[in-house]
Motif scaffolding. Structure first.
Motif, PDB file in Angstrom:
ATOM      1  N   ASN A 187      -1.792  14.108  -4.948  1.00  0.00           N
ATOM      2  CA  ASN A 187      -2.588  12.967  -4.907  1.00  0.00           C
ATOM      3  C   ASN A 187      -3.494  13.138  -3.966  1.00  0.00           C
ATOM      4  O   ASN A 187      -3.554  14.434  -3.103  1.00  0.00           O
ATOM      5  N   GLY A 226       3.267  11.441  -0.322  1.00  0.00           N
ATOM      6  CA  GLY A 226       2.944  10.189  -0.365  1.00  0.00           C
ATOM      7  C   GLY A 226       4.245   9.265  -1.203  1.00  0.00           C
ATOM      8  O   GLY A 226       3.862   8.262  -1.679  1.00  0.00           O
ATOM      9  N   LYS A 227       5.178   9.821  -0.984  1.00  0.00           N
ATOM     10  CA  LYS A 227       6.314   9.141  -1.780  1.00  0.00           C
ATOM     11  C   LYS A 227       7.128   8.283  -0.709  1.00  0.00           C
ATOM     12  O   LYS A 227       7.404   8.751   0.473  1.00  0.00           O
ATOM     13  N   LYS A 262       0.162  -1.475  -7.280  1.00  0.00           N
ATOM     14  CA  LYS A 262      -1.528  -1.954  -7.721  1.00  0.00           C
ATOM     15  C   LYS A 262      -1.205  -3.535  -8.295  1.00  0.00           C
ATOM     16  O   LYS A 262      -2.148  -4.000  -8.845  1.00  0.00           O
ATOM     17  N   GLY A 284       2.447   2.546  -3.027  1.00  0.00           N
ATOM     18  CA  GLY A 284       1.360   2.745  -4.036  1.00  0.00           C
ATOM     19  C   GLY A 284       1.215   1.793  -5.324  1.00  0.00           C
ATOM     20  O   GLY A 284       1.040   2.291  -6.346  1.00  0.00           O
ATOM     21  N   TYR A 314       0.691  -0.901   0.050  1.00  0.00           N
ATOM     22  CA  TYR A 314       0.056   0.083  -0.097  1.00  0.00           C
ATOM     23  C   TYR A 314       1.009   1.225   0.105  1.00  0.00           C
ATOM     24  O   TYR A 314       0.566   2.239  -0.905  1.00  0.00           O
ATOM     25  N   PHE A 331      -1.954   7.463  -3.036  1.00  0.00           N
ATOM     26  CA  PHE A 331      -0.656   7.860  -3.266  1.00  0.00           C
ATOM     27  C   PHE A 331      -0.278   8.230  -4.752  1.00  0.00           C
ATOM     28  O   PHE A 331       0.456   8.999  -5.200  1.00  0.00           O
ATOM     29  N   THR A 332      -0.707   7.085  -5.713  1.00  0.00           N
ATOM     30  CA  THR A 332      -0.097   7.047  -7.080  1.00  0.00           C
ATOM     31  C   THR A 332      -1.083   7.776  -8.011  1.00  0.00           C
ATOM     32  O   THR A 332      -0.664   8.628  -8.674  1.00  0.00           O
ATOM     33  N   GLY A 377      -3.386   2.139  -1.761  1.00  0.00           N
ATOM     34  CA  GLY A 377      -2.114   2.971  -1.606  1.00  0.00           C
ATOM     35  C   GLY A 377      -2.337   3.526  -2.988  1.00  0.00           C
ATOM     36  O   GLY A 377      -1.702   4.755  -3.355  1.00  0.00           O
ATOM     37  N   ASN A 378      -2.433   2.814  -3.963  1.00  0.00           N
ATOM     38  CA  ASN A 378      -2.432   3.428  -5.458  1.00  0.00           C
ATOM     39  C   ASN A 378      -3.448   4.272  -5.554  1.00  0.00           C
ATOM     40  O   ASN A 378      -3.205   5.296  -6.244  1.00  0.00           O
TER      41      ASN A 378
END
Length: 296
Positions: free
Chosen positions: A117, A254-255, A77, A75, A72, A108-109, A104-105
Motif C-alpha cells: 500500500n 498498515g494493518k 470507507k 482502512g 481511517y 492502507f487498503t 485510510g482506505n
C-alpha cells in the motif's frame, strides 16, 4: 504565499483564522456560497505532537476526531461507521455506501501493482534511502475526476522527508475549510506522522519528530462561520496533544493492531448500548474510547 508558523497547532490556527477573517486574499463564491479565501497558504507546526486545541467557543471536535481515527486507521470507507459522528458523509456517499475521501482506505487498503500500500511504499522509500524524496502518498487520484462526483478528494498528496535526523511531513490540499476541515485533517495527519516516526525508529533509533506543514491552495471560511470565528478569536487557544502512545495503531504494513481492532469492534457492535467495556493499557486507545463513549 501566506505562511503561518508556530510551535503548536493552537498558535498557528489562531493566526490563520485571524488572517482569513480580517485580511483574505479574495472574496469568492464557489457553488454560490460566499467565502473569504487565502490562496496557497501554509500552516507550519514545529511540534506536531500538539495538534489539538481547546477554545471556550469551539475546540477541536474530539469525539469526531476519535471516531475518524478508528475509521481511517482501520482502512474503511463505508459511511455507516462514521455518519453517527458527522452526518455530512451521507450527503457525499457513492451509490454503494462508500466515500472517496476515506483517507485510510486510500493509503492502507488500496494496493499498488506490487501488492504494497502507499503507507508501506513511503516507509520502504525512507528505509532504503534516508534522504529519499520519493516517500509520497497520493489521495486525489485520476479516477476521482468524473462528472457528478460528490466527493472530490480535498487532499492531493503527502510526502515524508528525513533531514537533519528529523522526520518532516508535508500535506498538499487543493481546498481546506478552516472550520470544518483543517482541525480534523491536521489531527489525523500529525498522528500519521507520529506513527511513521515509530516505524522508522526500528531502523533509525535516534530519529526525532520534525515539522508538519499543511499547504492549502484555497484556505477559506464560509460566510456562515464568520460570526463564529469572531467569537473564537476573543477566547484563548490552548494547545493540546494526544495522550502518550505506546502501542500505536497499525503495523508497518498498515494493518490494524489489536487495540485498534478492539476499538473498532466496540463501536460497530453497538456495545455502547450494553455499556460493555474493554480495558485499554495504551493511553491513546483509552482516550479514543473515553471520548467516543463519554455520553454513556
Amino acid at each position: 504565499m501566506r505562511v503561518f508558523k508556530g510551535e503548536t497547532f493552537a498558535e498557528v490556527y489562531k493566526y490563520a483564522l485571524g488572517s482569513a477573517i480580517h485580511n483574505p486574499n479574495y472574496v469568492s463564491s464557489p457553488r454560490g456560497m460566499k467565502i473569504f479565501e487565502m490562496m496557497n497558504a501554509a500552516l507550519v507546526i514545529e511540534d506536531p505532537s500538539f495538534c489539538l486545541y481547546e477554545n471556550e467557543r469551539r475546540s477541536s471536535q474530539f469525539k469526531y476526531i476519535a471516531a475518524e481515527l478508528v475509521w481511517y486507521f482501520t482502512g474503511r470507507k463505508d459511511t455507516d461507521f462514521i455518519t453517527p459522528y458527522a452526518k455530512f458523509w451521507k450527503q457525499i456517499e457513492n451509490e454503494d455506501g462508500t466515500v472517496n475521501s476515506a483517507y485510510g482506505n486510500l493509503i492502507f487498503t488500496e494496493t499498488l501493482e506490487d501488492g504494497r500500500n502507499q503507507y508501506r511504499w513511503a516507509l520502504d522509500s525512507l528505509i532504503k534511502d534516508k534522504d529519499s524524496r520519493q516517500a509520497i502518498m497520493h489521495f486525489n487520484k485520476p479516477h476521482h475526476q468524473t462528472e457528478g462526483n460528490k466527493d472530490f478528494v480535498c487532499t492531493l498528496n503527502g510526502i515524508f522527508h528525513i533531514r537533519e535526523n528529523k522526520l518532516h511531513f508535508t500535506v498538499d490540499m487543493r481546498s481546506n475549510d478552516l472550520i470544518l476541515g483543517t482541525p480534523t485533517d491536521v489531527a489525523f495527519f500529525c498522528l500519521l506522522q507520529m506513527q511513521m516516526l515509530e516505524h522508522l525508529r526500528n531502523h533509525y533509533p535516534t530519529l526525532e519528530l520534525g515539522t508538519y506543514t499543511h499547504i492549502a491552495h484555497s484556505l477559506h471560511l464560509y460566510e456562515r462561520h464568520f460570526d463564529l470565528v469572531g467569537e473564537m478569536l476573543m477566547k484563548d487557544f490552548e494547545p493540546m496533544s494526544y495522550p502518550s502512545i505506546r502501542e500505536f495503531l497499525i503495523d508497518p504494513n498498515g494493518k490494524p493492531l489489536d487495540g485498534l481492532k478492539k476499538l473498532e469492534h466496540e463501536i460497530t457492535s453497538n456495545e455502547q448500548a450494553t455499556k460493555t467495556r474493554y480495558s485499554y493499557d495504551d493511553p491513546l486507545h483509552g482516550w479514543i474510547h473515553n471520548v467516543i463513549f463519554e455520553d454513556v
